[in-house]
Design a protein around this motif. Sequence first.
Motif, PDB file in Angstrom:
ATOM      1  N   THR A  55      21.056  14.020  51.650  1.00 27.54           N
ATOM      2  CA  THR A  55      19.823  13.244  51.574  1.00 27.54           C
ATOM      3  C   THR A  55      18.653  14.058  51.018  1.00 27.54           C
ATOM      4  N   ASP A  56      18.789  15.372  50.977  1.00 30.92           N
ATOM      5  CA  ASP A  56      17.740  16.192  50.357  1.00 30.92           C
ATOM      6  C   ASP A  56      17.689  15.993  48.842  1.00 30.92           C
ATOM      7  N   TYR A  57      18.706  15.371  48.299  1.00 35.90           N
ATOM      8  CA  TYR A  57      18.793  15.181  46.846  1.00 35.90           C
ATOM      9  C   TYR A  57      18.501  13.722  46.489  1.00 35.90           C
ATOM     10  N   TYR A  58      17.362  13.267  46.958  1.00 34.42           N
ATOM     11  CA  TYR A  58      16.963  11.862  46.825  1.00 34.42           C
ATOM     12  C   TYR A  58      15.451  11.780  46.782  1.00 34.42           C
ATOM     13  N   ALA A  59      14.937  10.888  45.961  1.00 34.77           N
ATOM     14  CA  ALA A  59      13.488  10.686  45.915  1.00 34.77           C
ATOM     15  C   ALA A  59      13.175   9.281  45.428  1.00 34.77           C
ATOM     16  N   PHE A  60      12.030   8.773  45.835  1.00 35.58           N
ATOM     17  CA  PHE A  60      11.531   7.521  45.279  1.00 35.58           C
ATOM     18  C   PHE A  60      10.995   7.786  43.882  1.00 35.58           C
ATOM     19  N   ASN A  61      11.068   6.767  43.068  1.00 33.01           N
ATOM     20  CA  ASN A  61      10.603   6.911  41.697  1.00 33.01           C
ATOM     21  C   ASN A  61       9.092   6.704  41.622  1.00 33.01           C
ATOM     22  N   ASP A  62       8.379   7.749  41.280  1.00 33.43           N
ATOM     23  CA  ASP A  62       6.944   7.621  41.055  1.00 33.43           C
ATOM     24  C   ASP A  62       6.499   8.739  40.118  1.00 33.43           C
ATOM     25  N   LYS A  63       5.211   8.817  39.867  1.00 33.60           N
ATOM     26  CA  LYS A  63       4.710   9.762  38.879  1.00 33.60           C
ATOM     27  C   LYS A  63       4.819  11.218  39.329  1.00 33.60           C
ATOM     28  N   THR A  64       5.039  11.423  40.617  1.00 37.35           N
ATOM     29  CA  THR A  64       5.144  12.796  41.129  1.00 37.35           C
ATOM     30  C   THR A  64       6.584  13.298  41.160  1.00 37.35           C
ATOM     31  N   LEU A  65       7.523  12.476  40.710  1.00 36.40           N
ATOM     32  CA  LEU A  65       8.934  12.828  40.823  1.00 36.40           C
ATOM     33  C   LEU A  65       9.263  14.172  40.171  1.00 36.40           C
ATOM     34  N   ILE A  66       8.694  14.423  39.005  1.00 39.42           N
ATOM     35  CA  ILE A  66       9.027  15.640  38.267  1.00 39.42           C
ATOM     36  C   ILE A  66       8.571  16.896  39.003  1.00 39.42           C
TER      37      ILE A  66
END
Length: 303
Positions: free
Chosen positions: A251-262
């Motif tokens: 689960t550490d390899y997961y993120a919501f898609n937003d402008k801060t993703l990078i």
Amino acid sequence: MLPLSKDKLVSDDLSEFQDFIQGKYDIIIAGSDEIWRLDGFRGFPTPYFLPDSYNCIKVSYAASSRNSFSILNKVDKDKLINYLDDFSYIGVRDNKTLNEINKYTSLKNKVYLNSDPTFVYDFKPNKKNGIKLLKKYYKINYDEKKKVIGVMYRESLFSNNGFINHLTNSFKNDIIFISLYDWNIKLRGAPAINPFEWIDLIAAVDGIISMYFHGICLSIIAGTPFFGIEPVANNTENSKIYDILEKVDKTDYYAFNDKTLIQNNSFLNFIDEVINCANWNFDWKINQIRDEFDLFVNTLKEL
């Protein structure tokens, strides 16, 4: 392998399905994927709820909803309860659906968690063939000493947050990014390949970035490091990608898609792991899933 009949039906018409299926089978298995989703174009009920007697045993395998059944009106909720209680075995794919189903059936001892059938089929990812495909279709030159990451990301879903552009610019010295799904001017490729070549490519790349559930599933099978990006859900409870990552402790390899993703720390850690040749192996989970499927088959025999 069981023999397949020549009879088939492709239709969204419930009455047509009922006429087609009536009296033909001893067991009907509904599944898998989001067959019990309620906000789709098919409405409620759909054929996947098997809303008739059919004079047979009813089973579901790895069914998913991703909705709350509370959106149904009182009449449809009563129908749902009757449909579910008519199943002899209810197999669902994720905890969200499990919790929803348990609210609407009194027969909780018949409700089970199943894994996606992708894991049950004995795929043999061919990494050597995948490397050949990388050279042929994506013009990968391994003399460049760069890592290769496959990308499954549809930027058009999100009012273009610039993720792909940031991705390719930020890591261009270390990584070649290729498309394994939608064409993007910033990525190499997206050739017309068959499904088994696609699996071989997933095995051959050094990492996968995916907003698609089955891209993650096939990365697990191939043992390819991956990062999951949430395409739809606004919380982890409703996310099928988070659900599968939870099952393999990633689960550490997961993120919501937003402008801060990078700039997301988890994402940057994933990039570092790819650059440093991380070794991921999920044979333990795949073997567990296939043992669980054997139990499902034995349960069918006992029904």
